[in-house]
Design an enzyme around this catalytic site. Structure first.
Site, PDB file in Angstrom:
ATOM      1  CG  MET A  30      -1.964  -1.117   1.067  1.00 35.13           C
ATOM      2  SD  MET A  30      -3.420  -0.706   2.036  1.00 35.13           S
ATOM      3  CE  MET A  30      -2.877  -0.555   3.515  1.00 35.13           C
ATOM      4  CG  HIS A  37       7.233  -2.102   1.695  1.00 37.54           C
ATOM      5  ND1 HIS A  37       7.247  -1.130   2.546  1.00 37.54           N
ATOM      6  CD2 HIS A  37       6.259  -2.810   1.912  1.00 37.54           C
ATOM      7  CE1 HIS A  37       5.823  -0.978   3.031  1.00 37.54           C
ATOM      8  NE2 HIS A  37       5.316  -2.167   2.647  1.00 37.54           N
ATOM      9  CD  GLN A 155      -2.044  -8.652   4.504  1.00 37.15           C
ATOM     10  OE1 GLN A 155      -2.929  -7.623   4.630  1.00 37.15           O
ATOM     11  NE2 GLN A 155      -0.985  -8.518   4.324  1.00 37.15           N
TER      12      GLN A 155
END
Length: 282
Positions: A30, A37, A155
């Site tokens: 996002m 990341h 998740q």
């Protein structure tokens, strides 16, 4: 390499790679990118011939409108960071319209109960939104391998279940939590913390490490009581939940069972910013 803003242009770019059966690595994000990341991207680059990064703040997984509004959006900075790492990474930064085609709603998913634990209890509809966007992105990119950080462990398990139940041909690759030198799990939300709060937040990982040590000798219930007590000592934190759960089912540990893998999960607020973390209790 341009930033692809529509699924059509990205798919045209990927068509040759798909026709040649090249391995495609995919890192969905996002945005508000950080070193965590980049570590996912580095792994994807090392294991695939093509690497795709998506940057999309997905509205359907936010149950709090204010949280969606305040979520950091730093596309220009993100693109520069990725280009510095590797200029050949394909960046897909679509609009809500391109993804949802005028119907910004979640589909409903059944994850065999995984969705009702922890985050699911406190964020109604969240995992329907996650499933909706991940399934759409997998259909657009058609990756060989998709990389997810273990910071969002629930998740990760949800995505694994999604892939299994919908028979999506992708390998879901778990990646270790990337931490700041203080131990704080790297998160885009950390950017919203004051320097003081960011320093204080190192206590989250310290408490998790202590919980892991205590779990060797004490029951899950005893460890939970001790963790709740520890957070009460730190007045700037509001503990939303602390759970010791079995990794596969995410069910709360009532008593330890041999050969089961357990993990401790925590969600806390500081400066009205919600931070989550977890640790394996092996």
């Amino acid at each position: 390499m341009p930033v692809f803003q529509t699924q059509k242009t990205l798919q045209i770019e990927l068509s040759q790679a798909l026709n040649q059966s090249k391995k495609i690595g995919f890192v969905p994000t996002m945005g508000a990118l950080h070193q965590g990341h980049l570590s996912l991207l580095e792994q994807a680059l090392s294991e695939n011939e093509i690497t795709v990064l998506s940057i999309f703040v997905n509205p359907t997984q936010f149950n709090n409108a204010d949280d969606l509004k305040k979520y950091p959006r730093t596309l220009e900075k993100d693109v520069a960071l990725v280009r510095k790492l590797n200029e050949n990474i394909l960046i897909y930064a679509p609009s809500v319209t391109d993804i949802y085609e005028g119907n910004t709603l979640s589909a409903s998913f059944d994850y065999d109960g995984l969705e009702h634990q922890m985050e699911g209890k406190h964020r109604p509809g969240h995992f329907d939104g996650v499933g909706t966007i991940v399934k759409k992105l997998f259909e657009i990119v058609k990756p060989t391998n998709a990389y997810f950080g273990e910071k969002d462990f629930q998740q990760l398990q949800i995505v694994r279940k999604l892939v299994a139940k919908h028979k999506i041909p992708v390998n879901v690759i778990p990646c270790e939590i990337y931490r700041e030198p203080s131990g704080l799990a790297m998160s885009s939300r950390n950017e919203r913390l004051s320097e003081k709060a960011r320093n204080e937040s190192s206590i989250i990982y310290k408490i998790l490490l202590e919980a892991k040590e205590k779990f060797m000798l004490k029951s899950a219930q005893e460890v939970t009581k001790l963790v709740v007590r520890d957070f009460k000592k730190h007045k700037n934190f509001t503990l939303e939940y602390f759970e010791i759960a079995e990794e596969e089912t995410l069910l709360t540990c009532k008593r330890k069972i041999k050969n089961k893998n357990y993990r401790a999960f925590v969600a806390v607020f500081i400066e009205n910013i919600r931070l989550i973390d977890n640790i394996s209790l092996k």
